[in-house]
Design an enzyme around this catalytic site. Sequence first.
Site, short mmCIF file in Angstrom:
data_model
loop_
_atom_site.label_atom_id
_atom_site.label_comp_id
_atom_site.label_asym_id
_atom_site.label_seq_id
_atom_site.Cartn_x
_atom_site.Cartn_y
_atom_site.Cartn_z
N ASP A 73 27.64 61.35 35.12
CA ASP A 73 27.00 60.11 35.60
C ASP A 73 28.04 59.18 36.21
O ASP A 73 29.20 59.13 35.77
CB ASP A 73 26.30 59.39 34.44
CG ASP A 73 25.03 60.11 34.01
OD1 ASP A 73 24.45 60.84 34.84
OD2 ASP A 73 24.62 59.96 32.84
N SER A 82 23.01 82.16 37.40
CA SER A 82 23.16 83.42 36.66
C SER A 82 21.81 83.85 36.11
O SER A 82 20.88 83.04 36.04
CB SER A 82 24.14 83.26 35.49
OG SER A 82 25.34 82.70 35.88
N ASP A 139 22.02 67.31 33.28
CA ASP A 139 22.67 66.13 33.88
C ASP A 139 23.71 65.60 32.89
O ASP A 139 23.40 64.82 32.00
CB ASP A 139 21.61 65.07 34.18
CG ASP A 139 22.21 63.87 34.89
OD1 ASP A 139 23.40 63.91 35.25
OD2 ASP A 139 21.48 62.88 35.09
#
Length: 813
Positions: free
Chosen positions: A353, A278, A350
């Site tokens: 995991d 975006s 991130d």
Amino acid sequence: MLRYIRAGLALLTTGTLVWALNTNHGEVPAFGKFLSPYEGFWRNAEAPNDFAAEQTLELPGLQQPVTVRFDDQRVPHIFAQNDHDLYFAQGYFTARDRLWQMEFQTHVAAGRISEVVGPRALEYDRFQRRMGLPYGAEKSLQVMMANPTTRTVLESYTAGVNAYIGSLSPRDYPLEYKLLNYAPEAWTPLKCALLLKLMAWDLSGRSDDLRLSNALHKYGPEVVRDLFPDYPTREDPIVPVGTPLDYTPVKTPPVPQVFAASASDKVPAREPDADLGSNNFAVSGARSASGLPILANDPHLQLNLPSIWYQVQLSAPGVNVYGVTIPGAPTIIIGFNQEVAWGVTNVGADVLDWYQLKFKDNTKREYWHDGQWKPIRQVVERIKVRGLPERLDTVLYTHHGPITYDRAEKVFNEQTPIRHALRWTAHEGGNEVLTFYNLNRARNYQDYAAALSTYASPAQNFIFASKQNDVAIWPNGKFPLKWKNQGKFVLDGSNPQHDWQGWIPQQQNPHVKNPARGFVSSANQFPAGPDYPYYLGWSFASYERGHRINERLARMSKATPDSLRVLQNDNLNLHAQLMLPRMLALVQPEQLTPAQRRAYDELRRWNYMHDAQAIAPSIFDMWYAELVDSIWEDDFGPEATGLEMRYPPRDRTANLILREDTSRWIDDRRTPQRESLPQLALQSFRFATDSLTRKYGDLGPKWRWANHKSTDILHLARLPGFGRLDLDCGGGAAIVNATTERNGPSWRMVVALGPEPKAYGVFPGGQSGNPGSRYYDNLIETWRTGQLNELIYLTSPTQQHPRVQAAWTLQSR
């Protein structure tokens, strides 16, 4: 005698036909009912005069009368006298326009598609549950229902949706229910939470842990450090480098001993598209013609019909806000009021995991962690399957999260990780609805900053502008407090030092207010530079979109709303501008055939614009992709290596092509001779031009970028005939106008703040989810040509406006 036989046969045939037409055949609806002019699909055709200019609806559960005005785009402007009625009416009218879409999406998130289409969706449903989407939705619902404000919002919205569902008979059902032969069920607050988790999956459900662990296993740490650096050489972060910190950082966990996960040929299945992204940007009054801020936002998502967004104005004591929301989610997600405007882009940090596990034995009842065997929790999922008995599925949970698959079996996708636990912020409880509730009512920067404190997932870059002449941006959400590179590779599920050990304090998320450059922006790139004290991840969107936006904003001195609209449609490809001169120099024109030479000359004349009618983008796009494949496929491709690995990122590849002629990676190790970069460039150029010639004939208009790119807007359930194909538009991946084959700006909005806000917007579809309505796709042409409609912001329920004609009243029954 013969006539009796004929009469008997005729009677038998008629009876069989009547039975066949009025009986469901598996997933196929009874054709008699489906074709009936009284209750079949004909009932869904909508004539212009079907929509009453005035009427009163009596609905159970309303506390006070509600006025709803409709503009010429069929946008409801809802004026209520209290919060309960406001969100009740929002739920009612959203369901009236988009009921099938909102319910279908919650079935997708909950792993309940088998209920609709039968056993063919069973593995998909198992996968959704094993990834923990319903699990995360339940946890968020607990948090939201514990708060009295969001409890009111969710329960009122739910009551409104159910008031609409309760008014329907089968003949009124949206077309998709008739085609797929099922009926709507009651709405619940859980479904609102499921929608948020579906969005979290689309925007944060990716991870390269396994791919990079495989690369580490095969090539070692030195190569991985070189080819997968923590920060690129070209970057223009959201919060400018050097922005002073207004806090004292907390201590991050120490880096534990090195852990090398086992090599694996498994990676997460059906990951969201990496091209999703975006843009948002806002200029301060110092750069605008009005002296007050202007804000723009265009979220890039999969292009579908019905449209992913729904426009609405919500007005009640303490709030008067306009914008868009996802059907099924209360409040406004992107919008503005008289004082402020805001928008969002995805952060892409991130936050997912994988943990490699060690089980005690094959029963998988215990796993090793922190020096002891710990019990595994078992959760039985009950999956209803149309036409078959209910299916039971047991999902195992560790303290990290769910074990997506605990044994080798027939899985939804053969590349799904097995015997790994998943840790993901979407499994954390959060109250995103409270964030948007408060943003809808924000009057200044302090309100905006306070609203962000309750937001969890998916992390978003919240951009902001106010009438007080403040502009700001916060990459915001719950971010694990990690040691550097934690989660870049598969983590050790037995070592407590590898656990997530807390969160970055929300007040210390990256942010900047009123920067000296006079604007703020984001395009999914790195949230902050290397001077930011915490680790958020190593891979974000490449820098081109963000840099191009900043380049153009920096040149604006008297910006208008149209300046920002034009920027939203910018087609310059900075990556081509960087790479093409080098690529052309690698090829000797005399080595080309006459046809290839014409393509080469076309590229030499190109201005790097991905305009719809341009031919060069088709050549460059295919040539560059083929060149990258020819460099990396032998070293990182699954067929050549037997492992799932990702290619090195774009910035690293560009440096190799620009500056590293003798790199070992250029040689194709599958051939006896040693290849050079000019050889690869020539081969890939010939491949690209020959492919285009085979596909479109000699170089000519059929090579146009719009034709080659072929942007499609498909029906959400891929029902043939209900989408729009081959739209004639420019743009592309990593370009500000990020319109690709299947993704693109799903909502374009520009808001100029002032005594009264002036706002403009459009999405590629229409307000209605009914394919039989002209409001199903009436905005596509405006969107395709890069134009915007003025958004009508009413300050009272009786305000006169030439584009607002219809007025409905809702009152309690």
